[in-house]
Design a protein around this motif. Structure first.
Motif, short mmCIF file in Angstrom:
data_model
loop_
_atom_site.label_atom_id
_atom_site.label_comp_id
_atom_site.label_asym_id
_atom_site.label_seq_id
_atom_site.Cartn_x
_atom_site.Cartn_y
_atom_site.Cartn_z
N GLU A 49 7.13 34.40 51.80
CA GLU A 49 5.91 34.32 52.75
C GLU A 49 4.70 33.46 52.05
O GLU A 49 3.83 33.27 52.66
N SER A 50 4.50 33.57 50.94
CA SER A 50 3.62 32.82 50.20
C SER A 50 4.04 32.46 48.89
O SER A 50 5.17 32.86 48.45
N ILE A 51 3.42 31.64 47.91
CA ILE A 51 3.85 31.30 46.52
C ILE A 51 2.45 31.37 45.84
O ILE A 51 1.45 31.47 46.32
N PRO A 52 2.64 31.64 44.48
CA PRO A 52 1.65 32.00 43.68
C PRO A 52 0.58 30.84 43.58
O PRO A 52 1.10 29.56 43.46
N LYS A 53 -0.81 30.97 43.34
CA LYS A 53 -1.65 30.06 43.16
C LYS A 53 -1.33 29.26 41.77
O LYS A 53 -0.60 29.94 40.93
N ILE A 54 -2.17 28.31 41.68
CA ILE A 54 -1.41 27.34 40.15
C ILE A 54 -1.87 28.02 38.77
O ILE A 54 -1.08 28.07 37.92
N ASP A 55 -2.79 28.93 39.07
CA ASP A 55 -3.35 29.66 37.67
C ASP A 55 -1.93 30.79 37.50
O ASP A 55 -1.80 31.13 36.38
N VAL A 56 -1.57 31.50 38.65
CA VAL A 56 -0.52 32.24 38.38
C VAL A 56 0.78 31.81 37.97
O VAL A 56 1.56 32.39 37.28
N LEU A 57 0.95 30.33 38.53
CA LEU A 57 2.07 29.81 38.22
C LEU A 57 2.18 29.34 36.72
O LEU A 57 3.12 29.43 36.09
N PHE A 58 1.01 29.07 36.17
CA PHE A 58 0.80 28.64 34.80
C PHE A 58 0.98 29.87 34.16
O PHE A 58 1.85 29.94 33.01
N ALA A 59 0.53 31.00 34.59
CA ALA A 59 0.50 32.16 33.42
C ALA A 59 2.05 32.65 33.70
O ALA A 59 2.54 33.02 32.71
N LEU A 60 2.69 32.81 34.79
CA LEU A 60 4.24 32.95 34.77
C LEU A 60 5.21 31.95 33.88
O LEU A 60 5.94 32.40 33.22
N SER A 61 4.65 30.73 33.96
CA SER A 61 5.44 30.00 32.94
C SER A 61 5.29 30.05 31.63
O SER A 61 6.36 29.95 30.85
N LYS A 62 4.01 30.39 31.03
CA LYS A 62 3.77 31.19 29.91
C LYS A 62 4.54 32.27 29.44
O LYS A 62 5.23 32.52 28.51
N LEU A 63 4.63 33.29 30.44
CA LEU A 63 5.35 34.47 30.34
C LEU A 63 6.91 34.30 30.08
O LEU A 63 7.51 34.75 29.24
N PHE A 64 7.33 33.35 30.92
CA PHE A 64 8.92 33.19 30.95
C PHE A 64 9.39 32.18 29.83
O PHE A 64 10.32 31.73 29.72
N ASN A 65 8.20 31.39 29.58
CA ASN A 65 8.47 30.21 28.40
C ASN A 65 9.49 29.25 28.99
O ASN A 65 10.16 28.63 28.49
N VAL A 66 8.83 28.86 30.31
CA VAL A 66 9.48 27.80 31.08
C VAL A 66 8.48 26.74 31.51
O VAL A 66 7.24 27.19 31.85
#
Length: 93
Positions: A49-66
């Protein structure tokens, strides 16, 4: 004809959920990591229904290390300017 790439919201939500589960994170872990008051945004991502904002995608990429690119699934759309039709094709780039 023009080629346009957009984000496939449903596939991106499924991808984020898949990576989250593979790495052993819970929705509550993500909620706390992102300082969210409630998990509704996360459920909306999962449902497409939505996608994360770019700052959230950045944070998730750091958390998941991807890389962020591993979280986002694109869709190629070929737009026929003559009759206004779209043809979609999954672009996992």
């Amino acid at each position: 004809m023009k080629k346009f790439i957009s984000i496939d919201m449903q596939a991106t939500g499924k991808q984020i959920k898949k990576i989250m589960l593979q790495q052993g994170y819970t929705i509550n872990d993500i909620k706390e990591y992102l300082y969210l008051k409630n998990p509704q945004a996360i459920y909306k991502w999962f449902r497409g229904e939505s996608i994360p904002k770019i700052d959230v995608l950045f944070a998730l990429s750091k958390l998941f290390n991807v890389p962020i690119d591993d979280l986002i699934i694109g869709e190629s759309l070929i737009i026929d300017n003559q009759n206004g039709t779209n043809k979609g094709a999954n672009a996992n780039e």
